[in-house]
Write a protein that holds these residues in place. Sequence first.
Motif, PDB file in Angstrom:
ATOM      1  N   PHE A  97     114.044  66.790 -51.354  1.00 38.95           N
ATOM      2  CA  PHE A  97     113.982  67.671 -52.520  1.00 38.95           C
ATOM      3  C   PHE A  97     114.144  69.136 -52.171  1.00 38.95           C
ATOM      4  N   THR A  98     113.887  69.524 -50.942  1.00 38.90           N
ATOM      5  CA  THR A  98     114.244  70.881 -50.517  1.00 38.90           C
ATOM      6  C   THR A  98     115.754  71.044 -50.605  1.00 38.90           C
ATOM      7  N   ARG A  99     116.488  70.027 -50.194  1.00 37.92           N
ATOM      8  CA  ARG A  99     117.951  70.055 -50.294  1.00 37.92           C
ATOM      9  C   ARG A  99     118.411  70.051 -51.748  1.00 37.92           C
ATOM     10  N   LEU A 100     117.828  69.169 -52.561  1.00 36.38           N
ATOM     11  CA  LEU A 100     118.301  68.984 -53.930  1.00 36.38           C
ATOM     12  C   LEU A 100     117.949  70.143 -54.853  1.00 36.38           C
ATOM     13  N   VAL A 101     116.806  70.783 -54.621  1.00 36.22           N
ATOM     14  CA  VAL A 101     116.440  71.938 -55.454  1.00 36.22           C
ATOM     15  C   VAL A 101     117.497  73.025 -55.310  1.00 36.22           C
ATOM     16  N   GLY A 102     118.043  73.176 -54.120  1.00 38.38           N
ATOM     17  CA  GLY A 102     119.122  74.138 -53.899  1.00 38.38           C
ATOM     18  C   GLY A 102     120.399  73.785 -54.642  1.00 38.38           C
ATOM     19  N   GLN A 103     120.489  72.535 -55.122  1.00 42.48           N
ATOM     20  CA  GLN A 103     121.657  72.081 -55.882  1.00 42.48           C
ATOM     21  C   GLN A 103     121.364  71.983 -57.379  1.00 42.48           C
ATOM     22  N   GLY A 104     120.235  72.533 -57.820  1.00 45.01           N
ATOM     23  CA  GLY A 104     119.921  72.553 -59.246  1.00 45.01           C
ATOM     24  C   GLY A 104     118.998  71.453 -59.741  1.00 45.01           C
ATOM     25  N   VAL A 105     118.504  70.600 -58.856  1.00 50.23           N
ATOM     26  CA  VAL A 105     117.562  69.562 -59.281  1.00 50.23           C
ATOM     27  C   VAL A 105     116.192  70.211 -59.497  1.00 50.23           C
ATOM     28  N   ARG A 106     115.591  69.937 -60.627  1.00 51.82           N
ATOM     29  CA  ARG A 106     114.282  70.501 -60.963  1.00 51.82           C
ATOM     30  C   ARG A 106     113.212  69.430 -61.173  1.00 51.82           C
ATOM     31  N   TYR A 107     113.622  68.158 -61.250  1.00 55.88           N
ATOM     32  CA  TYR A 107     112.675  67.089 -61.514  1.00 55.88           C
ATOM     33  C   TYR A 107     112.933  65.892 -60.597  1.00 55.88           C
ATOM     34  N   LEU A 108     111.856  65.321 -60.099  1.00 57.62           N
ATOM     35  CA  LEU A 108     111.893  64.050 -59.396  1.00 57.62           C
ATOM     36  C   LEU A 108     111.429  63.009 -60.388  1.00 57.62           C
ATOM     37  N   GLU A 109     112.177  61.935 -60.506  1.00 58.76           N
ATOM     38  CA  GLU A 109     111.760  60.805 -61.311  1.00 58.76           C
ATOM     39  C   GLU A 109     111.719  59.577 -60.412  1.00 58.76           C
ATOM     40  N   THR A 110     110.819  58.669 -60.716  1.00 57.41           N
ATOM     41  CA  THR A 110     110.744  57.411 -60.000  1.00 57.41           C
ATOM     42  C   THR A 110     110.053  56.404 -60.878  1.00 57.41           C
ATOM     43  N   THR A 111     110.259  55.126 -60.575  1.00 53.35           N
ATOM     44  CA  THR A 111     109.521  54.087 -61.282  1.00 53.35           C
ATOM     45  C   THR A 111     108.610  53.391 -60.279  1.00 53.35           C
ATOM     46  N   VAL A 112     107.420  53.065 -60.755  1.00 57.16           N
ATOM     47  CA  VAL A 112     106.411  52.423 -59.910  1.00 57.16           C
ATOM     48  C   VAL A 112     105.658  51.412 -60.774  1.00 57.16           C
ATOM     49  N   THR A 113     105.383  50.242 -60.213  1.00 58.97           N
ATOM     50  CA  THR A 113     104.553  49.275 -60.924  1.00 58.97           C
ATOM     51  C   THR A 113     103.105  49.748 -60.873  1.00 58.97           C
ATOM     52  N   PRO A 114     102.319  49.462 -61.907  1.00 55.48           N
ATOM     53  CA  PRO A 114     100.942  49.962 -61.958  1.00 55.48           C
ATOM     54  C   PRO A 114     100.063  49.530 -60.780  1.00 55.48           C
ATOM     55  N   ASP A 115     100.381  48.427 -60.121  1.00 55.64           N
ATOM     56  CA  ASP A 115      99.542  47.971 -59.010  1.00 55.64           C
ATOM     57  C   ASP A 115      99.936  48.568 -57.654  1.00 55.64           C
ATOM     58  N   ASN A 116     100.982  49.381 -57.602  1.00 55.89           N
ATOM     59  CA  ASN A 116     101.444  49.940 -56.336  1.00 55.89           C
ATOM     60  C   ASN A 116     100.741  51.279 -56.083  1.00 55.89           C
ATOM     61  N   GLU A 117      99.488  51.175 -55.708  1.00 57.95           N
ATOM     62  CA  GLU A 117      98.653  52.364 -55.518  1.00 57.95           C
ATOM     63  C   GLU A 117      99.169  53.270 -54.409  1.00 57.95           C
ATOM     64  N   ALA A 118      99.736  52.702 -53.351  1.00 56.24           N
ATOM     65  CA  ALA A 118     100.253  53.522 -52.248  1.00 56.24           C
ATOM     66  C   ALA A 118     101.386  54.423 -52.733  1.00 56.24           C
ATOM     67  N   SER A 119     102.303  53.877 -53.524  1.00 56.97           N
ATOM     68  CA  SER A 119     103.406  54.693 -54.045  1.00 56.97           C
ATOM     69  C   SER A 119     102.898  55.755 -55.012  1.00 56.97           C
ATOM     70  N   ILE A 120     101.956  55.383 -55.848  1.00 56.70           N
ATOM     71  CA  ILE A 120     101.405  56.362 -56.796  1.00 56.70           C
ATOM     72  C   ILE A 120     100.760  57.513 -56.032  1.00 56.70           C
ATOM     73  N   ARG A 121     100.013  57.215 -54.974  1.00 56.32           N
ATOM     74  CA  ARG A 121      99.401  58.273 -54.149  1.00 56.32           C
ATOM     75  C   ARG A 121     100.469  59.139 -53.473  1.00 56.32           C
ATOM     76  N   THR A 122     101.529  58.500 -52.978  1.00 56.54           N
ATOM     77  CA  THR A 122     102.608  59.250 -52.323  1.00 56.54           C
ATOM     78  C   THR A 122     103.217  60.260 -53.285  1.00 56.54           C
ATOM     79  N   PHE A 123     103.514  59.831 -54.508  1.00 55.67           N
ATOM     80  CA  PHE A 123     104.135  60.738 -55.469  1.00 55.67           C
ATOM     81  C   PHE A 123     103.144  61.768 -56.012  1.00 55.67           C
ATOM     82  N   ALA A 124     101.883  61.405 -56.158  1.00 56.83           N
ATOM     83  CA  ALA A 124     100.867  62.385 -56.571  1.00 56.83           C
ATOM     84  C   ALA A 124     100.710  63.461 -55.505  1.00 56.83           C
ATOM     85  N   SER A 125     100.740  63.077 -54.247  1.00 55.87           N
ATOM     86  CA  SER A 125     100.655  64.057 -53.156  1.00 55.87           C
ATOM     87  C   SER A 125     101.876  64.967 -53.146  1.00 55.87           C
TER      88      SER A 125
END
Length: 166
Positions: A97-125
């Motif tokens: 995202f350091t690379r992509l922000v320089g190209q005009g990206v302002r938002y990260l989107e992702t999909t996560v299943t509700p039981d995937n706590e590790a991924s949710i923590r990764t994206f919250a961090s």
Amino acid sequence: MSAKHLIDSPTKADGAALWRIARDSQKLDLNTPYAYLLWCRDFADTSVVAKVDGQAVGFVIAYRRPVAPDAALVWQVAVDASQRGQGLAGALLDELFTRLVGQGVRYLETTVTPDNEASIRTFASFAKRWNATMERTELFASSDFPADGEWHEQEDLYRIGPLSVQ
């Protein structure tokens, strides 16, 4: 993260290794080996791979949505079991995202299943490090997936932003 990780854009030569990392995670929806080869070729500008001694040990595959060019959707994040617990997933996301922000990206989107706590923590961090808000909405209900005998949990959309280089 250990200094031994080299983070770069993937090439088609990385496709088989990325497929193996995803397969071995036993958590991700596994796509065909062909898909990983195509992603490494066609989405190299919006993806990153981490290597140790020339071997892929983690990756983030993302793409820019044509209808929302200021957003990049993270398709998969995966880290080899031997490299987990070192902050590699976060480092990969930050580099991408350091690379992509320089190209005009302002938002990260992702999909996560509700039981995937590790991924949710990764994206919250990630959101916390980037001083951005994280919103969650249901994107796909379980009933949206084909009834092919294999049940699929709902997928929630996480949208993080706005992002800016700090």
